[in-house]
Design an enzyme around this catalytic site. Structure first.
Site, PDB file in Angstrom:
ATOM      1  N   ARG A   1      -7.841  -8.392  10.816  1.00 22.36           N
ATOM      2  CA  ARG A   1      -8.130  -9.750  10.336  1.00 22.36           C
ATOM      3  C   ARG A   1      -8.070 -10.657  11.555  1.00 22.36           C
ATOM      4  NH1 ARG A   1      -7.516 -12.451   5.149  1.00 22.36           N
ATOM      5  NH2 ARG A   1      -7.293 -10.404   4.191  1.00 22.36           N
TER       6      ARG A   1
ATOM      7  N   ARG B   1      -1.126  -5.981  -8.123  1.00 19.67           N
ATOM      8  CA  ARG B   1      -1.900  -4.751  -7.930  1.00 19.67           C
ATOM      9  C   ARG B   1      -2.315  -4.108  -9.247  1.00 19.67           C
ATOM     10  NH1 ARG B   1      -1.904  -2.309  -2.317  1.00 19.67           N
ATOM     11  NH2 ARG B   1      -0.944  -3.945  -1.070  1.00 19.67           N
TER      12      ARG B   1
ATOM     13  N   CYS C   1      -6.817  -6.103   4.409  1.00 23.44           N
ATOM     14  CA  CYS C   1      -7.848  -6.516   5.375  1.00 23.44           C
ATOM     15  C   CYS C   1      -9.204  -5.859   5.084  1.00 23.44           C
ATOM     16  CB  CYS C   1      -7.412  -6.171   6.789  1.00 23.44           C
ATOM     17  SG  CYS C   1      -6.021  -7.151   7.344  1.00 23.44           S
TER      18      CYS C   1
ATOM     19  N   ASN D   1      -0.039 -10.292  -3.833  1.00 23.73           N
ATOM     20  CA  ASN D   1       0.002  -8.837  -3.646  1.00 23.73           C
ATOM     21  C   ASN D   1       0.074  -8.114  -4.998  1.00 23.73           C
ATOM     22  OD1 ASN D   1       0.007  -6.559  -1.916  1.00 23.73           O
ATOM     23  ND2 ASN D   1       2.235  -6.366  -2.097  1.00 23.73           N
TER      24      ASN D   1
END
Ligand code: SPV
Ligand code: MN
Length: 595
Positions: free
Chosen positions: A408, A377, A261, A375
């Site tokens: 968010r 990374r 976020c 996700n």
């Protein structure tokens, strides 16, 4: 092996020796590698990660990549459980398990789990070394990738163990990726992450994704929150940054946002300096609050890191130096490519966490497979960043002047507001709501209550955590100012009302408020900026002409949406035995909106 035993003996720490002995017997590794603080051992871990195939080299010097399995791409909340000996009312949904049952189960699963593998024993320090904030940690793992990642993300602590004042006092993490098939955990159905608060230890097995496997990250964080509560300090899911105001003034801010976020991107705002992006410890010294970054690196979301939006990190990801990419596409020419990198049109064919990727690869329901997981990374050391703050390793930390909470939120909260008081700030932190993201397994985009962005990690009843925060004001000459931000507000057509870079203006405005340079407008939900101050800051910080219409669209208080929000909070908190000051603050918030 002999050298490892020598290193262990040199620590002269009976508790460490007993623990290593216990898990060697239980996990039955083929050999034990004890890691000290030397550059040779750091190199050994890098070599081992390549040798085992957990990581692979890339053409760029220092770069490697790693894949987690398709079902191991985010934190597994459902299988992360607190082991408790007697029932506790946490005040919110939290996964728990009877302690004895959990320990017995884990001991059974650990039996022989490292057969045929090396066991790495490494020593780290949470927070700077030789600091009143330091907590020592012992990590035992059969994953060279985990041990290598920890080298980038945490301070080495072998020498600190030698000189520890209380040598029995350290956190313990036992990890095994379990049986591997093509270097991916096979028995994901037996994934277990059990947090044993009573013994300050965490067991994590049959997983590889760093948020599940790396003991020192969110697993240590749970132990630290519990300890901070016992000892009277704070462990927070917060970035730590220097905000650079007028005449070279640097003011330190911390900020809590749920995963994905904008926490890292706030800490990386151009022109500011980063101390940390994920976890802080904060303590009171001489009636002032000071904070450190628990870590020394970033395990960051790579989506949308590109030359325009995130130039500092993009530079590290595209230049020589140590960096581990996880779950991105490795193109046939050896270039890492990820969503929002600006490099996607170069993607031809390559290695992907789902196997071989080609542009026409489709999911089971016929949709194109994105080049990287949402996700996916990168793991880097903060030292590699040009904008690192000079106080990064200061054992005394930095003086904390402001705390920011964000979520968010597409339809309610204004982009920035200042809390009316410390207790109001505690309330606002407790009432973060945020739409879920890919950082945890499960559906995305569902509005969830996430107090202090800490719900996933909370090892104690929320009321106790809140009481600690409220009580802090009695220990301080001056409390930090508290702000709430929302980078995700949309108009009626679903269009974002702000640009990604606007957060720079919000932080600079907050910095001026800390120093009393500007006035603000009192509203029922907090103090909001005056148009003329933002207009000036948009011009000086972003060279943008900020219009009155933009201001009105962003800062009109959406009264009904706010009333709905606070009614939701009322419904949640009225069933809990919260501190009286908190309940009064909540009622006052509801009353102000009604009026
Ligand atoms: C987060 O999800 O909040 C992270 C990454 O910082 S993880 O290590 O998965 O927790
Ligand atoms: Mn985090």
């Amino acid at each position: 092996m002999e050298k490892s035993m020598e290193k262990l003996a040199a620590l002269n720490n009976t508790r460490v020796s007993a623990i290593v002995d216990e898990y060697v017997r239980l996990c039955k590794p083929k050999s034990v590698v004890v890691v000290d603080d030397s550059p040779e051992d750091a190199q050994l871990l890098r070599d081992k990660a390549l040798e085992t195939g957990e990581e692979h080299v890339l053409p760029m010097r220092g770069h490697t990549y790693h894949f987690d399995g398709p079902q191991d791409q985010a934190r597994d909340k459902a299988h992360t459980k607190l082991l408790i000996s007697k029932p506790i009312d946490f005040g919110f949904e939290t996964a728990t398990l009877d302690r004895k049952t959990g320990v017995d189960e884990i001991m059974g699963l650990l039996d022989g789990i490292m057969a045929g593998k090396d066991m790495y024993v490494r020593f780290c320090c949470l927070g700077p070394t030789h600091s009143p904030f330091s907590i020592l940690a012992l990590q035992i793992t059969d994953s060279a990738y985990v041990a290598h990642s920890e080298d980038l993300l945490y301070r080495r602590g072998y020498e600190a163990f030698k000189t520890a004042k209380n040598p029995d006092d350290f956190f313990v993490f036992i990890h095994s990726a379990g049986e591997l098939e093509q270097n991916v955990t096979k028995n994901v159905d037996q994934r277990r992450i059990y947090v044993d608060l009573e013994e300050n230890r965490v067991f994590s097995i049959n997983n590889q994704y760093a948020g599940n496997s790396i003991g020192l990250k969110k697993l240590a964080f749970r132990l630290a929150i519990a300890r901070a509560h016992r000892e009277g300090w704070l462990a927070e899911h917060m970035f730590l940054m220097g905000v650079h105001g007028k005449d070279g003034r640097v003011t330190y801010f911390s900020g809590a946002y749920p995963s994905a976020c904008g926490k890292t991107s706030t800490a990386m705002i151009p022109g500011q300096s980063i101390v940390g992006d994920d976890i802080i410890y904060a303590r009171v010294f001489d009636r002032k609050l000071r904070a450190v970054n628990v870590e020394r690196g970033i395990f960051g979301i790579i989506e949308n890191v590109n030359a325009q939006d995130d130039p500092e990190i993009f530079k590290v990801l595209t230049h020589e130096g140590e960096c581990i990419f996880s779950n991105v596409l490795i193109n046939e020419d050896g270039t890492p490519i990820w969503l929002g990198s600006g490099l996607e049109d170069k993607a031809r064919c390559g290695k992907h966490y789902l196997g071989t990727w080609t542009p026409d690869l489709k999911t089971a329901d016929g949709k194109p497979v994105p080049v990287s997981h949402k996700n996916a990374r990168y793991t880097i050391g903060l030292e590699a960043l040009d904008n690192k703050d000079p106080a990064l390793h200061d054992p005394n930390g930095v003086a904390l002047s402001a705390m920011v909470y964000g979520g968010r939120d597409s339809d309610t909260s204004v982009p920035i507001a200042e809390a009316l008081s410390w207790t109001h700030g505690v309330l606002l932190g407790a009432c973060i709501e945020s739409e879920t993201t890919a950082a945890t397994l499960g559906q995305e985009g569902v509005r969830k209550h996430n107090p202090y962005a800490n719900l996933d990690f909370m090892p104690l009843p929320l009321a106790k955590y809140v009481a600690d925060h409220i009580a802090l004001q009695d220990e301080l000459d001056e409390t930090p100012k508290v702000f709430v931000t929302n980078y995700f507000l949309r108009d009626a057509n679903g269009k974002f009302l702000n640009h990604k870079l606007d957060k720079k203006v919000w932080m600079l405005w907050a910095e001026e408020r800390v120093h009393g340079d500007v006035d603000a407008i009192d509203t029922p939900i907090g103090r909001i900026p005056r148009y003329e101050d933002l207009k000036r800051l948009f011009k000086s910080a972003l060279d943008k002409d900020y219009t009155r219409d933009e201001y009105d669209a962003q800062f009109t208080i959406r009264t009904q949406a706010y009333r709905d929000k606070w009614n939701r909070m009322d419904a949640i908190f009225k069933n809990h035995d919260m501190p009286a000051a908190f309940s009064r603050e909540l009622q006052a918030q509801i009353d102000r909106l009604a009026e």
